[in-house]
Design a protein around this motif. Structure first.
Motif, mmCIF file in Angstrom:
data_model
loop_
_atom_site.group_PDB
_atom_site.id
_atom_site.type_symbol
_atom_site.label_atom_id
_atom_site.label_comp_id
_atom_site.label_asym_id
_atom_site.label_seq_id
_atom_site.Cartn_x
_atom_site.Cartn_y
_atom_site.Cartn_z
ATOM 1 N N SER A 91 35.443 57.659 60.913
ATOM 2 C CA SER A 91 34.349 57.878 59.979
ATOM 3 C C SER A 91 33.739 59.258 60.207
ATOM 4 O O SER A 91 33.439 59.635 61.347
ATOM 5 N N LEU A 92 33.528 59.982 59.102
ATOM 6 C CA LEU A 92 32.878 61.293 59.153
ATOM 7 C C LEU A 92 31.562 61.266 58.376
ATOM 8 O O LEU A 92 30.983 62.320 58.101
ATOM 9 N N THR A 93 31.097 60.082 58.032
ATOM 10 C CA THR A 93 29.930 59.959 57.159
ATOM 11 C C THR A 93 28.663 60.466 57.825
ATOM 12 O O THR A 93 27.833 61.128 57.192
ATOM 13 N N VAL A 94 28.494 60.147 59.079
ATOM 14 C CA VAL A 94 27.297 60.552 59.821
ATOM 15 C C VAL A 94 27.687 61.608 60.840
ATOM 16 O O VAL A 94 28.581 61.391 61.665
ATOM 17 N N MET A 95 27.037 62.748 60.778
ATOM 18 C CA MET A 95 27.350 63.831 61.704
ATOM 19 C C MET A 95 26.841 63.484 63.102
ATOM 20 O O MET A 95 25.666 63.175 63.288
ATOM 21 N N ASN A 96 27.734 63.496 64.080
ATOM 22 C CA ASN A 96 27.385 63.210 65.466
ATOM 23 C C ASN A 96 28.322 64.030 66.363
ATOM 24 O O ASN A 96 29.239 64.699 65.865
ATOM 25 N N PRO A 97 28.113 64.025 67.675
ATOM 26 C CA PRO A 97 28.958 64.852 68.548
ATOM 27 C C PRO A 97 30.453 64.570 68.407
ATOM 28 O O PRO A 97 31.275 65.497 68.448
ATOM 29 N N GLU A 98 30.827 63.302 68.217
ATOM 30 C CA GLU A 98 32.250 62.969 68.081
ATOM 31 C C GLU A 98 32.840 63.580 66.806
ATOM 32 O O GLU A 98 33.955 64.117 66.812
ATOM 33 N N VAL A 99 32.061 63.517 65.724
ATOM 34 C CA VAL A 99 32.528 64.100 64.461
ATOM 35 C C VAL A 99 32.626 65.620 64.591
ATOM 36 O O VAL A 99 33.601 66.235 64.129
ATOM 37 N N ARG A 100 31.634 66.235 65.219
ATOM 38 C CA ARG A 100 31.668 67.697 65.396
ATOM 39 C C ARG A 100 32.894 68.118 66.216
ATOM 40 O O ARG A 100 33.533 69.136 65.928
ATOM 41 N N GLU A 101 33.220 67.313 67.222
ATOM 42 C CA GLU A 101 34.389 67.625 68.045
ATOM 43 C C GLU A 101 35.668 67.545 67.214
ATOM 44 O O GLU A 101 36.561 68.399 67.341
ATOM 45 N N ASN B 203 25.032 57.915 38.073
ATOM 46 C CA ASN B 203 25.560 59.088 38.782
ATOM 47 C C ASN B 203 26.390 58.657 39.981
ATOM 48 O O ASN B 203 26.165 57.609 40.584
ATOM 49 N N TRP B 204 27.355 59.493 40.365
ATOM 50 C CA TRP B 204 28.220 59.209 41.498
ATOM 51 C C TRP B 204 27.532 59.597 42.805
ATOM 52 O O TRP B 204 26.877 60.636 42.888
ATOM 53 N N ARG B 205 27.730 58.756 43.821
ATOM 54 C CA ARG B 205 27.204 59.059 45.153
ATOM 55 C C ARG B 205 28.276 58.763 46.194
ATOM 56 O O ARG B 205 28.971 57.742 46.109
ATOM 57 N N LYS B 206 28.416 59.649 47.137
ATOM 58 C CA LYS B 206 29.328 59.400 48.261
ATOM 59 C C LYS B 206 28.694 58.379 49.197
ATOM 60 O O LYS B 206 27.582 58.566 49.673
ATOM 61 N N THR B 207 29.398 57.294 49.454
ATOM 62 C CA THR B 207 28.894 56.288 50.399
ATOM 63 C C THR B 207 29.642 56.319 51.724
ATOM 64 O O THR B 207 29.182 55.732 52.702
ATOM 65 N N ALA B 208 30.794 56.994 51.757
ATOM 66 C CA ALA B 208 31.543 57.100 53.018
ATOM 67 C C ALA B 208 32.562 58.227 52.892
ATOM 68 O O ALA B 208 33.069 58.514 51.804
ATOM 69 N N MET B 209 32.834 58.850 54.032
ATOM 70 C CA MET B 209 33.954 59.777 54.122
ATOM 71 C C MET B 209 34.732 59.432 55.382
ATOM 72 O O MET B 209 34.148 59.305 56.464
ATOM 73 N N THR B 210 36.028 59.274 55.220
ATOM 74 C CA THR B 210 36.872 58.814 56.310
ATOM 75 C C THR B 210 38.037 59.770 56.499
ATOM 76 O O THR B 210 38.769 60.061 55.547
ATOM 77 N N ALA B 211 38.208 60.275 57.716
ATOM 78 C CA ALA B 211 39.394 61.074 58.038
ATOM 79 C C ALA B 211 40.546 60.122 58.323
ATOM 80 O O ALA B 211 40.388 59.115 59.019
ATOM 81 N N ARG B 212 41.716 60.436 57.778
ATOM 82 C CA ARG B 212 42.906 59.609 57.976
ATOM 83 C C ARG B 212 43.967 60.453 58.681
ATOM 84 O O ARG B 212 44.347 61.532 58.190
ATOM 85 N N PHE B 213 44.432 59.949 59.813
ATOM 86 C CA PHE B 213 45.394 60.672 60.646
ATOM 87 C C PHE B 213 46.742 59.956 60.602
ATOM 88 O O PHE B 213 46.825 58.775 60.941
#
Length: 379
Positions: A277-287, A249-259
């Motif tokens: 990196s958007l893989t782990v939700m944290n204050p920087e990602v939420r911002e 089965n497929w699993r997401k191991t990372a999600m990366t925003a590219r600007f």
């Protein structure tokens, strides 16, 4: 046994610390699930005699690579070659790909089909899922095109289209084309055959340049997705790194925003873009999400779109084990569109933790292939 095919010997890895780290993570993951791992190069895999001359990491604190010779029978090969490796080992690699099936050895993540073929596949295949794949997952795409097709399409739609090579990476040799007047076109390309293009071409100039490109490689046309942007006007898309696991089965191991750079059409990291990196939700990602008017649920939509596309691909090409899928959110309709596929996704955009998780998943997929009887007749 897992044979890791790469273009770098252990001596060279000393000068490639991140690649060295990647293989150390993979070796550790293999040990945890009881698989031996051997690093090798195309020239050192003797597919005629069925013998591998490679290296294994010792279990000391220094983790030195030690020479090792073993039989290929009963093993699987992970094709971890970079594009530069494929060029440097072209002849030996082709010979190896041709010979391995006769030995009953499965190689996963081999050379990928062309992007136009994948687009046609995803647009046409129906899969038995709760949310079936539909053509709307992809931007409208045209294959087997010539220069006249580009002119005709732009005349009919008055939109913007990407002129994309069916084989390529890093945003190279692409053009973004729009019609701005009678037989006048705005053309942009940051890495079009080693030059930056930001010009207006007449119809004659456009056709001539497209014909030159088509003489070098086949192309496809894809309607431009008006990507969401940062408050300061940079385009944003998302790379979803996916790896299959112990049950296939497929699993997401990372999600990366590219600007992308301000005013540029490409978001690719190697075309001058930046990443987060958007893989782990944290204050920087939420911002970041707030600044893009996105939510955590939107990240789920992006990941789901990538996984759906990956499932269609692996249903047809069932030795594909790793993918980097690019997804864009349209500022027009808010939909998530899959518009590029990479079977050798760059690990340099991943954090160390994401590389570790990705290599754990690679080891699990190798275990799946080793323990599945059907893997011996995979096509």
């Amino acid at each position: 046994m897992l044979f890791v095919l790469t273009g770098s010997t252990p001596d060279a890895l000393h000068h490639l610390p991140r690649r060295q780290m990647t293989f150390q993570f993979l070796d550790r993951a293999c040990r945890r699930i009881g698989i031996d791992m051997v690093l090798t190069t195309p020239e050192r895999l003797d597919s005629v005699r069925g013998i591998c001359h490679g290296w294994s990491l010792d279990d000391t604190e220094q983790q030195e690579w030690k020479p090792r010779q073993c039989h290929l029978a009963g093993g699987v090969v992970w094709d971890a070659m970079y594009l530069a490796d494929l060029k440097a080992h072209k002849v030996a690699y082709r010979r190896l790909v041709d010979k391995l099936p006769a030995l009953g050895v499965v190689m996963f993540n081999p050379k990928f089909p062309a992007k136009d073929e994948l687009n046609v596949l995803i647009q046409s295949v129906e899969v038995e899922m709760q949310a079936p794949i539909s053509q709307s997952l992809l931007p409208q795409t045209h294959v087997n095109v010539d220069a006249d097709d580009v002119v005709r399409l732009l005349k009919d739609t008055n939109g913007r289209v990407w002129f994309k090579p069916v084989y390529g990476s890093g945003g190279r040799n692409m053009l973004l084309i729009s019609r701005v007047g009678n037989e006048l076109y705005q053309v942009q390309g940051e890495r079009f055959y080693r030059r930056h293009v930001a010009e207006q071409w007449t119809k004659r100039q456009l056709v001539r340049q497209l014909q030159k490109a088509l003489e070098k490689r086949p192309y496809m046309l894809q309607h431009d997705v008006q990507l969401i942007q940062t408050p300061d006007g940079r385009k944003v898309d998302f790379r979803v790194t996916l790896v299959r696991g112990r049950f296939g089965n497929w699993r997401k191991t990372a999600m990366t925003a590219r600007f992308g750079k301000s005013g540029h059409s490409l978001t690719n990291y190697h075309a001058g873009g930046s990443i987060q990196s958007l893989t782990v939700m944290n204050p920087e990602v939420r911002e970041t999400l707030t600044s893009l008017n996105l939510t955590e649920a939107d990240l789920g939509r992006i990941a789901n779109a990538a996984i759906k596309a990956a499932e269609v691909i692996s249903a047809r090409y069932n030795t594909v084990g790793m993918l980097g899928i690019d997804v864009g959110i349209s500022s027009d309709d808010g939909c998530a569109y899959v518009y590029d596929f990479n079977s050798r996704p760059g690990r340099d955009i991943l954090t160390d933790r994401e590389v570790d998780v990705t290599m754990n998943q690679v080891a699990r997929f190798a275990c799946y292939l080793l323990n599945t009887v059907e893997s011996r007749v995979l096509h």
